[in-house]
Enzyme design. Structure first.
Site, PDB file in Angstrom:
ATOM      1  N   HIS A  26       0.856  -1.195   0.000  1.00 39.02           N
ATOM      2  CA  HIS A  26       0.000   0.000   0.000  1.00 39.02           C
ATOM      3  C   HIS A  26       0.893   1.246   0.000  1.00 39.02           C
ATOM      4  O   HIS A  26       1.991   1.243   0.575  1.00 39.02           O
ATOM      5  CB  HIS A  26      -0.930   0.002   1.224  1.00 39.02           C
ATOM      6  CG  HIS A  26      -1.886   1.158   1.209  1.00 39.02           C
ATOM      7  ND1 HIS A  26      -1.574   2.371   1.760  1.00 39.02           N
ATOM      8  CD2 HIS A  26      -3.126   1.291   0.668  1.00 39.02           C
ATOM      9  CE1 HIS A  26      -2.600   3.205   1.561  1.00 39.02           C
ATOM     10  NE2 HIS A  26      -3.549   2.564   0.903  1.00 39.02           N
TER      11      HIS A  26
ATOM     12  N   GLU B 114      -3.281   2.726  -7.278  1.00 35.67           N
ATOM     13  CA  GLU B 114      -3.631   3.829  -6.382  1.00 35.67           C
ATOM     14  C   GLU B 114      -2.569   4.916  -6.507  1.00 35.67           C
ATOM     15  O   GLU B 114      -1.523   4.847  -5.827  1.00 35.67           O
ATOM     16  CB  GLU B 114      -3.687   3.341  -4.933  1.00 35.67           C
ATOM     17  CG  GLU B 114      -4.697   2.241  -4.704  1.00 35.67           C
ATOM     18  CD  GLU B 114      -5.096   2.149  -3.239  1.00 35.67           C
ATOM     19  OE1 GLU B 114      -6.227   2.489  -2.913  1.00 35.67           O
ATOM     20  OE2 GLU B 114      -4.239   1.774  -2.425  1.00 35.67           O
TER      21      GLU B 114
HETATM   22  P1  PGA Z   1      -9.002   7.065   0.159  1.00 34.42           P
HETATM   23  O1  PGA Z   1      -7.954   5.905   0.444  1.00 34.42           O
HETATM   24  O2  PGA Z   1     -10.164   6.479  -0.615  1.00 34.42           O
HETATM   25  O3  PGA Z   1      -9.417   7.548   1.506  1.00 34.42           O
HETATM   26  O4  PGA Z   1      -8.296   8.118  -0.647  1.00 34.42           O
HETATM   27  C1  PGA Z   1      -7.627   4.992  -0.559  1.00 34.42           C
HETATM   28  C2  PGA Z   1      -6.635   3.980  -0.086  1.00 34.42           C
HETATM   29  O5  PGA Z   1      -5.690   4.305   0.623  1.00 34.42           O
HETATM   30  O6  PGA Z   1      -6.770   2.790  -0.436  1.00 34.42           O
END
Ligand code: PGA
Length: 264
Positions: free
Chosen positions: A97, A169
């Protein structure tokens, strides 16, 4: 891909009691949604995993850990191994992550060791990748994603691709200060990711879901889920209240079905 994926990483927010209450409510609210059409998953904190597993039907909500070590046991103070997760009935883990990479300094080579070890245990393994704002500015987003995939998945056997999920992401889109990626940008990066996965795994790559995450909310979820290379949504803040997450899932599913109908 026929199934839609919706999940949330609870990060370091909910206590054990909060997590169990949240999971109960989410299970109840989504009980009528066909799990052949929707894969729902939640990643609680380590401390909540045992209670979460004891109170959740994982056929309805798959539970996973937010991280793990690349060894079964050893001199790794503060780490959790796949054997320990299995004890709780957890066989799903997220690796790499953005916060692990950028707050805790994890490198692609470490993510690779974790991915390989998780797959050795036949865990469903969700590898997260994403470029920083600076890398995007330099115009090297595709190169960064390809590097993260090629190193993160180095040495992974093609037969293990069936247990692999990927989340895109972008670092600049995550969290309270995040700016959601535009739908076109997200789609173009997903396209590149799928292309790279095909280079690595051949046809087996077509079964690897690629999820978008980073400031997904009720306002952009429908537009994202209908993109051809987006297989699911990985939601943070907008999922932490069960009622809101339910609404997001139902809206997005309806938008996806509507698009399929028009395409037929
Ligand atoms: P967020 O987080 O939707 O609050 O931006 C996404 C994540 O870290 O997976």
């Amino acid at each position: 891909m026929n199934k839609l994926y919706f999940g949330s990483n609870l990060k370091m927010y909910k206590t054990v009691a909060d997590t169990v209450a949240y999971l109960r409510e989410l299970a109840q609210r989504t009980a009528d949604i066909d799990r052949k059409e929707v894969q729902l998953f939640i990643l609680p904190s380590y401390t909540a995993l045992e209670s979460a597993a004891a109170n959740t039907d994982q056929a309805c909500i798959k539970l996973g850990a937010q991280n793990m070590c690349w060894e079964d046991q050893g001199q790794f103070t503060g780490e959790i191994s796949p054997v320990m997760l299995e004890e709780f009935g957890i066989r799903f883990v997220m690796i790499g992550h953005s916060e692990r990479r950028h707050v805790f300094g994890e490198a692609d080579t470490e993510e690779n060791k974790k991915v390989r070890h998780a797959l050795k245990h036949s865990f469903t393994t969700l590898l997260c990748i994403g470029e920083t704002a600076e890398e995007k500015e330099f115009g090297i987003s595709t190169e960064v994603l390809r590097t993260q995939l090629k190193i993160g998945l180095y040495g992974v056997d093609v037969k293990d691709a069936a247990n692999l999920w990927v989340a895109y992401e972008p670092v600049w889109s995550i969290g309270v200060n995040g700016i959601p990626a535009s739908v076109d940008y997200a789609e173009s990066m997903h396209y590149e990711i799928k292309k790279c996965l095909r280079e690595i795994f051949g046809e087996a790559a077509d079964e690897i879901p690629v999820l978008y995450g980073g400031s997904v909310n009720l306002g952009n979820a429908n537009d994202l889920i209908v993109q051809p290379s987006v297989d699911g949504l990985y939601v943070g803040r907008a999922a932490w209240q069960a009622e809101q997450f339910e609404r997001l899932i139902r809206n997005a599913k309806a938008a996806y079905e509507e698009k399929r109908k028009t395409a037929d």
